[in-house]
Write a protein that holds these residues in place. Structure first.
Motif, short mmCIF file in Angstrom:
data_model
loop_
_atom_site.label_atom_id
_atom_site.label_comp_id
_atom_site.label_asym_id
_atom_site.label_seq_id
_atom_site.Cartn_x
_atom_site.Cartn_y
_atom_site.Cartn_z
N VAL A 1 0.96 -1.29 0.02
CA VAL A 1 0.16 -0.15 0.05
C VAL A 1 0.84 1.31 -0.06
O VAL A 1 0.61 2.36 0.15
CB VAL A 1 -0.84 -0.04 1.33
N TYR B 1 -9.36 -5.76 -6.05
CA TYR B 1 -9.17 -5.77 -4.44
C TYR B 1 -7.91 -5.31 -3.93
O TYR B 1 -7.71 -4.18 -3.28
CB TYR B 1 -9.39 -7.03 -3.89
N THR B 2 -6.50 -5.70 -4.75
CA THR B 2 -5.33 -4.87 -3.99
C THR B 2 -5.17 -3.62 -4.72
O THR B 2 -4.72 -2.83 -3.87
CB THR B 2 -4.19 -5.89 -4.58
N ASN C 1 -15.15 -5.81 2.68
CA ASN C 1 -14.90 -4.49 2.96
C ASN C 1 -15.96 -3.46 2.18
O ASN C 1 -15.66 -2.38 2.17
CB ASN C 1 -13.83 -4.37 2.32
N ILE D 1 -13.64 -8.09 -1.19
CA ILE D 1 -14.07 -6.70 -1.73
C ILE D 1 -15.69 -6.79 -0.99
O ILE D 1 -15.91 -5.75 -0.47
CB ILE D 1 -14.56 -6.97 -3.29
N LYS E 1 -7.67 -1.41 -4.72
CA LYS E 1 -8.79 -0.80 -4.15
C LYS E 1 -9.77 -0.04 -5.06
O LYS E 1 -10.33 0.90 -4.77
CB LYS E 1 -8.22 0.12 -3.07
N GLN F 1 -10.70 7.75 -9.08
CA GLN F 1 -11.03 8.55 -7.99
C GLN F 1 -11.49 9.97 -8.43
O GLN F 1 -12.30 10.63 -7.90
CB GLN F 1 -10.02 8.71 -7.06
N TYR G 1 -12.38 -0.96 -6.07
CA TYR G 1 -13.93 -1.04 -5.74
C TYR G 1 -14.16 0.24 -4.85
O TYR G 1 -15.43 0.28 -4.80
CB TYR G 1 -14.04 -2.37 -4.97
N GLU G 2 -13.35 0.91 -4.01
CA GLU G 2 -13.67 1.80 -3.21
C GLU G 2 -14.21 3.10 -4.02
O GLU G 2 -14.88 3.72 -3.38
CB GLU G 2 -12.15 2.23 -2.49
N TYR H 1 -6.40 3.91 -10.26
CA TYR H 1 -6.82 4.23 -8.97
C TYR H 1 -7.13 5.78 -8.92
O TYR H 1 -8.55 6.34 -8.61
CB TYR H 1 -6.39 3.98 -7.59
#
Ligand code: LMR
Length: 331
Positions: A16, A219-220, A288, A285, A222, A204, A224-225, A200
């Motif tokens: 991360v 997933y790794t 979370n 996923i 992120k 975003q 889906y966030e 990402y």
């Protein structure tokens, strides 16, 4: 705690944040660099490459050691093949969709809805046509050593995707694969080529509305966030080609065979775990707070119908025989 589990724990923390090298060479040995773009922990490619480095260091102890640069910390996939040819790295494992500038043969892996499982991809790689692909870029100074399997790719966007028409008008991040661009265009959507490290941020900030990737990458990374949800389209299988240069292989001398055997062993071991890694990522996923949308058979058939014409466009470049063999036809 074993050396390897310690490595994975630190890799999990590092996945991360920016990381330079994941395995340290003590000094004195010949350093072999492996550059890739994904996370390590929980990722089929990241874990396979980490294990390869660990076993490489044991096997060639004192003479050679492998430094792994994950998470695009050394090169993006767009740059890594050039770096390989210049000798700046010795090993890489880009997604098969990243080789279009060197060969059209690999496009077969990306034809939408052609492969539907790890087993189907594996069976194709073991055919004569699949094996020939490994050496198809030799003239450009790129040698294929073997395959790493990830899993099926899924679409996501900033609004629910159920029918293919839900994607119309949206902008989707694409890899540099022409097949992927054509697949997105077939949805009446716009493909925007972006490096994996940029996905990402682009989702975003709204530079793109959606993306498509495997559960482990979604997933790794992120992703889906910053998406409304992920739709289980299972439209493509993500395969990686492990590549090196002829110069590097020649420089191994008597260690050549031991090295390629090691690559075969570690990739076979980790390819057998790829499905489980993606299943775990899919569940993570959901756990979370991400949304996973399943499609009915009828809904999925509509995605197949819209994307199937993409095959025709690439048939001449790939070869009808190769497509037939890959589809499980003749060998
Ligand atoms: C992507 O760019 O979507 C993937 O190829 C990244 C990877 O290496 O899994």
């Amino acid at each position: 705690m074993t050396k390897f589990s310690k490595f994975l724990c630190s890799a999990a923390a590092l996945s991360v944040m920016p990381v330079l090298a994941q395995a340290a060479c003590d000094g004195g040995e010949r350093v072999i660099k492996f550059s890739h773009v994904t996370a390590v922990a929980g990722h089929p490619k990241g874990e396979m490459v980490a294990a390869l480095a660990e076993r490489f260091d044991e096997q060639f102890d004192g003479t050679m050691c492998m430094e792994v640069f994950a998470n695009s910390t050394l090169f993006s996939d767009d740059k890594v093949l050039e770096a390989l040819m210049l000798g700046d790295v010795q090993l890489a494992a880009p997604d098969v969709g990243k080789f279009d500038a060197y060969t059209q043969k690999l496009q077969v892996f990306n034809l939408p809805f052609l492969f539907d499982s790890t087993e189907a991809v594996q069976a194709f790689t073991e055919t004569e046509q699949g094996e020939e692909i490994l050496m198809s870029m030799e003239g450009s100074g790129i040698i294929g050593l073997g395959w790493i399997f990830n899993g099926m790719r899924q679409f996501s966007a900033n609004r629910p995707l159920v029918e293919p028409r839900d994607a119309a008008g949206l902008k989707f991040r694409a890899t540099t694969s022409e097949v992927t661009e054509a697949m997105i265009a077939a949805l009446d959507a716009t493909p925007q080529a972006l490096a994996f490290a940029e996905v990402y941020g682009a989702l975003q900030t709204g530079v793109v509305d959606g993306q498509e990737n495997t559960w482990s990458n979604i997933y790794t990374g992120k992703f889906y966030e910053v998406q409304d949800g992920v739709t289980e389209t299972n439209h493509q299988f993500l395969t990686y080609l492990i590549v090196t240069s002829p110069e590097f292989l020649d420089s191994l001398g008597d260690d050549h065979e031991a090295f390629t055997t090691l690559v075969d062993e570690v990739s076979a071991e980790y390819n057998a775990r790829a499905n489980a890694a993606n299943e775990a990522a899919r569940q993570a996923i959901i756990d979370n707070g991400g949304t996973v949308r399943e499609l009915t058979d009828e809904q999925r058939a509509a995605w197949v119908e819209v994307m199937k014409p993409v095959w025709k466009r690439f048939e001449a470049d790939i070869g009808t025989e190769v497509i037939e063999v890959a589809s499980g036809g003749a060998d």
